[in-house]
Design a protein around this motif. Structure first.
Motif, PDB file in Angstrom:
ATOM      1  N   UNK A 167      45.685  28.985   1.772  1.00 43.35           N
ATOM      2  CA  UNK A 167      46.621  28.078   1.109  1.00 43.35           C
ATOM      3  C   UNK A 167      45.960  27.540  -0.155  1.00 43.35           C
ATOM      4  N   UNK A 168      46.754  27.064  -1.096  1.00 47.30           N
ATOM      5  CA  UNK A 168      46.252  26.410  -2.299  1.00 47.30           C
ATOM      6  C   UNK A 168      46.433  24.913  -2.110  1.00 47.30           C
ATOM      7  N   UNK A 169      45.366  24.157  -2.312  1.00 46.92           N
ATOM      8  CA  UNK A 169      45.401  22.707  -2.161  1.00 46.92           C
ATOM      9  C   UNK A 169      45.210  22.091  -3.538  1.00 46.92           C
ATOM     10  N   UNK A 170      46.097  21.207  -3.930  1.00 44.56           N
ATOM     11  CA  UNK A 170      45.994  20.531  -5.219  1.00 44.56           C
ATOM     12  C   UNK A 170      45.084  19.308  -5.068  1.00 44.56           C
ATOM     13  N   UNK A 171      44.039  19.241  -5.887  1.00 43.28           N
ATOM     14  CA  UNK A 171      43.112  18.109  -5.876  1.00 43.28           C
ATOM     15  C   UNK A 171      43.329  17.344  -7.175  1.00 43.28           C
ATOM     16  N   UNK A 172      43.711  16.083  -7.059  1.00 42.78           N
ATOM     17  CA  UNK A 172      43.967  15.261  -8.240  1.00 42.78           C
ATOM     18  C   UNK A 172      42.682  14.770  -8.883  1.00 42.78           C
ATOM     19  N   UNK A 173      41.654  14.560  -8.110  1.00 37.82           N
ATOM     20  CA  UNK A 173      40.386  14.080  -8.655  1.00 37.82           C
ATOM     21  C   UNK A 173      39.336  14.057  -7.571  1.00 37.82           C
ATOM     22  N   UNK A 174      38.089  14.131  -7.971  1.00 37.96           N
ATOM     23  CA  UNK A 174      36.987  14.107  -7.012  1.00 37.96           C
ATOM     24  C   UNK A 174      35.758  13.565  -7.728  1.00 37.96           C
ATOM     25  N   UNK A 175      34.935  12.799  -7.026  1.00 42.82           N
ATOM     26  CA  UNK A 175      33.716  12.288  -7.658  1.00 42.82           C
ATOM     27  C   UNK A 175      32.663  13.383  -7.779  1.00 42.82           C
ATOM     28  N   UNK A 176      31.682  13.145  -8.628  1.00 44.24           N
ATOM     29  CA  UNK A 176      30.537  14.055  -8.720  1.00 44.24           C
ATOM     30  C   UNK A 176      29.453  13.489  -7.818  1.00 44.24           C
ATOM     31  N   UNK A 177      29.016  14.277  -6.864  1.00 47.60           N
ATOM     32  CA  UNK A 177      27.962  13.874  -5.949  1.00 47.60           C
ATOM     33  C   UNK A 177      26.658  13.761  -6.735  1.00 47.60           C
ATOM     34  N   UNK A 178      25.943  12.620  -6.623  1.00 48.42           N
ATOM     35  CA  UNK A 178      24.692  12.479  -7.377  1.00 48.42           C
ATOM     36  C   UNK A 178      23.705  13.631  -7.154  1.00 48.42           C
ATOM     37  N   UNK A 179      23.670  14.206  -5.965  1.00 53.43           N
ATOM     38  CA  UNK A 179      22.745  15.317  -5.731  1.00 53.43           C
ATOM     39  C   UNK A 179      23.172  16.579  -6.485  1.00 53.43           C
ATOM     40  N   UNK A 180      24.427  16.654  -6.915  1.00 49.60           N
ATOM     41  CA  UNK A 180      24.895  17.810  -7.685  1.00 49.60           C
ATOM     42  C   UNK A 180      24.569  17.686  -9.168  1.00 49.60           C
ATOM     43  N   UNK A 181      24.164  16.492  -9.617  1.00 51.21           N
ATOM     44  CA  UNK A 181      23.862  16.317 -11.033  1.00 51.21           C
ATOM     45  C   UNK A 181      22.706  17.216 -11.472  1.00 51.21           C
ATOM     46  N   UNK A 182      21.741  17.451 -10.578  1.00 54.30           N
ATOM     47  CA  UNK A 182      20.630  18.344 -10.911  1.00 54.30           C
ATOM     48  C   UNK A 182      21.113  19.742 -11.252  1.00 54.30           C
ATOM     49  N   UNK A 183      22.134  20.217 -10.537  1.00 52.13           N
ATOM     50  CA  UNK A 183      22.695  21.538 -10.828  1.00 52.13           C
ATOM     51  C   UNK A 183      23.528  21.513 -12.101  1.00 52.13           C
ATOM     52  N   UNK A 184      24.196  20.385 -12.350  1.00 58.00           N
ATOM     53  CA  UNK A 184      25.070  20.277 -13.515  1.00 58.00           C
ATOM     54  C   UNK A 184      24.280  20.211 -14.815  1.00 58.00           C
TER      55      UNK A 184
END
Length: 82
Positions: free
Chosen positions: A38-55
């Motif tokens: 199924x396709x799920x529409x996501x209106x918004x999501x926070x950025x996980x601080x642990x993902x900032x290293x990858x970003x």
């Protein structure tokens, strides 16, 4: 995701050879779901601080200049009550 569900925004980061970090939103097509998907529409999501290293990767953030502010298209927020 666009209102028709055929595309959405994807957060991307690019560290250029010059050392400049570019963070952007790219409009990308939404793949058609498979028979058991199924396709799920996501209106918004926070950025996980642990993902900032990858970003931001190995970029030296002390040398980064903030870009001019851009206004993103907004959609009305819907709230559901039980």
């Amino acid at each position: 995701m666009s209102s028709d569900g055929k595309s959405g925004l994807q957060l991307r980061s690019l560290l250029k050879k010059s050392g400049e970090l570019e963070i952007s939103l790219a409009n990308v097509p939404t793949p058609e779901p498979g028979p058991d998907e199924v396709v799920v529409r996501v209106e918004g999501a926070p950025i996980n601080p642990s993902d900032l290293g990858l970003l931001i990767g190995p970029a030296d953030m002390s040398t980064q200049n903030p870009p001019a502010r851009r206004t993103l298209p907004s959609s009305p927020q819907k709230c559901r009550t039980p």
